[in-house]
Each structure stands twice: as structure tokens, then as C-alpha cells.
Write an enzyme that holds these catalytic residues in place. Structure first.
Site, PDB file in Angstrom:
ATOM      1  N   GLU A 307       0.834  -1.217   0.000  1.00 47.25           N
ATOM      2  CA  GLU A 307       0.000   0.000   0.000  1.00 47.25           C
ATOM      3  C   GLU A 307       0.861   1.258   0.000  1.00 47.25           C
ATOM      4  O   GLU A 307       0.545   2.238  -0.697  1.00 47.25           O
ATOM      5  CB  GLU A 307      -0.938   0.000   1.216  1.00 47.25           C
ATOM      6  N   ASP A 391       3.510  -4.262  -5.871  1.00 45.50           N
ATOM      7  CA  ASP A 391       4.047  -5.567  -5.457  1.00 45.50           C
ATOM      8  C   ASP A 391       5.571  -5.582  -5.581  1.00 45.50           C
ATOM      9  O   ASP A 391       6.276  -6.102  -4.700  1.00 45.50           O
ATOM     10  CB  ASP A 391       3.453  -6.678  -6.324  1.00 45.50           C
TER      11      ASP A 391
END
Length: 452
Positions: A307, A391
Site C-alpha cells: 500500500e 508488489d
């Protein structure tokens, strides 16, 4: 000639609604076929996903998709087309005029009539959607073990949601009409500036003042997890000011995490369902189904690493810029087209009656529908690209294995089905599928080993 133009507009809108929904339903049916034919756990997940969980996820996905198709056919095709054909919007506008007259208000004031129109429309919309909400929560979600709401909680939640929506929506509606009326030929620029400011204001006040009306937010307790999160934020120069846990388990057992805030005041929110055993050291209060669910501290940290990657890579800022450019274009088109009389006559209005709010609805929802479909698809593709980048950011922080485990756990806890039709996934998914993300993390890990 005007009647012919109005009929052409009406049938064009009806055709557009039917074609758009037919495409959505066709794509959904492709995924239904996958749910019915994919009967074995993918090799990549056999060590993590049991046959029982796989079939639970398959049945949950199938039920969701069938419900979505039924709702689309009934609400978005049959009912919407009927409403457009009979001129329901014009009927509601006339009802609004009658209400204003009965209350001895100024019926010549378009802002006043528009506010009554919005209120009546929202009441009607609430009652139309209520049976579907009840079925989704108390039948579909209940059947698969996700619903945690009582009837009382649901009723109070819906009432609060309706009231808050009106409090926010009505002043904004009045301001939009005022700007169009008084803004001159270039009113669309002022409208764009206004909506941009309002968007930033709502982004700021929603989590602080509105969200706590619906869910309980408590500061994350002092301990190893809080310390790790604060250290991670500090290492990335993320201006973390508050760290909350939201009691999402009162509503659903689905889990999530997010951050919000502008400039140098950011807050992180963790759903209690994201934390292992809801973050409780004593699991005696939990049901058997709840025990063992959630992520370990390391896995939560990996999720937050992902995040925070969105923040560090500027994804939020880029999306805001794209949204503002999109809005400017939409308002520009509205400025050129909203006085076109056949638009209004097609929806049942008498010649000469052209409510600004209805014009906005017509242009944004129907005239710009093909453009909106293209933009939404482009944003879906961009979102998947952002997810891969986030990611990779988490991977560079050293969270490759922890993130992979977290993704698998969240997928299992939420009964996410791992197999998707390629067209369905491409069209609908703002995130890559679980298997795609795991494959990408593995690829990143192998690339790193080659460089060492």
C-alpha cells in the site's frame, strides 16, 4: 421534426443501455462457465488451498455472478428501459414542481425544484435497491458465512447512509446549478474548479467525520506490530500521523487495509479482520470460524509495504490528475450539448423545459457512455499496472515471501476463486489475479537471485 429527433434520441439511448448490458452479461456468463467447469485446485495453490475451500470459493463466486446477472437484467435492462420509455424522470420532475407548489415555495426557482427532485429520486432509488441489498447481505453473504450484520444494524446503517448522502449531495447540487446559471459561456471551467475542490474536501473530511458514523475506529495498540509499521513508514518518509483499526467484523468478515489523507498528514487503517484472530491475544471471544484467520504481523507489514508503494510511486496523485482531466473533458462536452432540446423531449419533458440537472444526467450517463466505457477499461488496465508496481516495491523492501503468503491467506479468508476467464478478468479486474501476482513475485525473486 423535433418529435422525430426526440424519438431518435430515446431509441438510441435504449439501444445503448441494452448493448452495454448485453456485453457485461456476456462477459459474466463466460465466468459462470468457468465456475462450473474448473473443478480442481490449480497446481500453484495445492499446498495452500484444500479441495473443500476451493469448492466453497467456486460456489460463492457462482452465486455472486448469477445474482449480478439477474440484477443487471431486471434493474439495468428491463426496469431502466421501462423508466426511460415512460418518461419517469419527467414525471418525477413534475411531481417535484407539485411539491414545491404545495409548500408555497418558488416553483420558478430551478435550484429549489432540483433539490426536491434529487430528494424524491434518492428515496425512489433507495427503495428500488433495497430488496437486492437485503438478498445480497442476508441470503447470499449469510449463506457463505460473511454476513455479520443484524437486521437492526442494517436498518440503522441504511438510514444513516441515506441522511448523510442528502446532507452532502443537496448543497453540492445547488452549487452546480448556480454555477451553470451564473457562470457565463465558460461555466464549465468554474464547474470543474468547484468539483475539484469539493473532491479534495470530501477526501479529507470523509475518513475523519463521516466514516466513524458507520464503523468504530480505535488506535492500534502499542506493541510489535505498531512499532514495525511506524518504523516502515519512517524509513519511507511516509508522514504517518494516525494508525487505526476499524471494526469491520461487525459488518462483514471480508478484510482490507488502506491509507488516506492529504499532503503531510496521512493515516493508515487496518480492518480487524486483516489481523490474525482480529488482533486479539485472547481468542476465547472468537467463533471457531474466526480463529486462525487473518495475517501475522509480518504479513500485515508486507500488505502495508504494498500500500505504501502506491504512495511512494505517486499512484494516488496520478489518479487524481487523470480524474481532473477526465472531469474537465466531461464538463466541456456538457457545456456544448446540454441545451439540445431533443435530449429532454426524449425523456418526456415538454418543449422548452430543460432542467440543468437532467441535462447533466443525460450527457454524463448516456451521451458519454461509449467514452466512459473506454476510460473505465483504460483505468482498469492502468490499475493492474499500478498493482504490479506496488508488489515490486514491497518485494524490494524484502517482503516477497510474506506478501505472497498474505495474498494467499486473504484470498482463502475471503473465498476468492483463483481461476478466471481471460476476458472477464481483463474487463473487470482492477487487480491482477492471485495466480498472476504470485507468478510475478516468483519472477522477481528469480531475477534477484541471478543478479546476486
Amino acid at each position: 421534426m423535433s418529435t422525430l429527433e426526440a424519438d431518435t434520441v430515446l431509441y438510441s439511448i435504449l439501444a445503448l443501455v441494452i448493448i452495454e448490458n448485453a456485453l457485461e452479461i456476456y462477459i459474466a456468463l463466460r465466468q459462470v462457465k468457468v465456475y462450473r467447469s474448473a473443478l480442481t485446485v490449480p497446481n500453484e495453490l495445492k499446498a495452500h488451498m484444500s479441495e473443500e475451500t476451493f469448492h466453497k470459493a467456486r460456489k460463492y463466486g457462482l452465486d455472486q455472478e448469477n445474482f449480478g446477472i439477474f440484477k443487471a437484467l431486471l434493474m439495468d435492462v428491463l426496469l431502466l428501459c421501462l423508466e426511460l420509455y415512460v418518461g419517469l424522470i419527467a414525471l418525477i420532475w413534475q411531481l417535484s414542481l407539485n411539491v414545491v407548489d404545495r409548500l408555497h415555495w418558488d416553483a420558478s426557482n430551478e435550484i429549489v425544484v432540483s433539490l426536491v427532485f434529487v430528494l424524491i429520486s434518492n428515496v425512489l432509488s433507495t427503495f428500488k435497491s433495497l430488496p437486492f441489498k437485503l438478498y445480497k447481505i442476508f441470503v447470499l453473504e449469510e449463506k457463505h458465512g460473511f454476513n455479520k450484520q443484524t437486521a437492526g444494524f442494517f436498518a440503522w446503517d441504511q438510514l444513516k447512509g441515506f441522511l448523510v448522502t442528502q446532507v452532502v449531495m443537496l448543497p453540492i447540487t445547488a452549487a452546480i446549478i448556480f454555477i451553470v446559471q451564473r457562470g457565463g459561456d465558460n461555466f464549465f471551467i468554474w464547474l470543474w474548479v468547484f468539483t475539484g475542490v469539493i473532491s479534495l474536501v470530501l477526501l479529507t473530511i470523509y475518513p475523519i467525520f463521516i466514516a466513524p458514523l458507520f464503523d468504530k475506529y480505535t488506535p492500534l495498540e502499542e506493541g510489535p506490530l505498531r512499532k514495525s509499521i511506524e518504523d516502515l513508514a519512517a524509513s519511507l518518509k511516509f508522514p504517518l500521523t494516525k494508525l487505526y483499526v476499524v471494526e469491520g467484523s461487525k459488518r462483514s468478515s471480508h478484510s482490507n487495509a488502506y491509507f488516506y489523507g492529504l499532503w503531510n498528514s496521512k493515516r493508515i487503517v487496518l480492518f480487524d479482520t486483516l489481523l490474525l484472530n482480529k488482533g486479539k491475544a485472547d481468542d476465547s471471544e472468537l467463533t471457531d470460524d474466526e480463529k486462525g484467520k487473518g495475517c501475522t504481523d509480518e504479513e500485515v507489514l508486507a500488505v502495508l509495504g504494498h500500500e505504501l508503494g502506491h504512495w511512494k510511486l505517486g499512484h494516488v496523485t496520478k489518479n487524481i490528475v487523470i480524474m481532473e482531466v477526465h472531469l474537465l473533458l466531461m464538463f466541456l462536452v456538457f457545456g456544448y450539448l446540454f441545451k439540445y432540446a431533443p435530449f429532454y423531449e426524449a425523456l418526456g419533458f415538454q418543449p422548452g423545459t430543460r432542467p440543468i440537472l437532467v441535462g447533466l444526467l443525460i450527457v454524463f450517463t448516456y451521451v458519454m457512455a461509449p467514452y466512459n466505457a473506454i476510460i473505465n477499461f483504460a483505468m482498469t488496465i492502468l490499475s493492474r499496472r499500478y498493482e504490479y508496481q506496488a508488489d515490486e516495491f514491497a518485494h524490494k523492501l524484502g517482503f516477497e515471501h510474506q506478501l505472497g503468503r498474505a495474498l494467499i491467506k486473504l484470498n482463502l479468508d475471503n473465498l476468492g476463486f483463483p481461476v478466471y476467464d481471460w476476458l472477464y478478468s481483463t474487463w473487470n479486474h482492477s487487480h491482477p489475479t492471485l495466480l498472476q501476482r504470485l507468478a510475478r513475485l516468483k519472477e522477481l525473486g528469480q531475477s534477484q537471485k541471478k543478479l546476486q
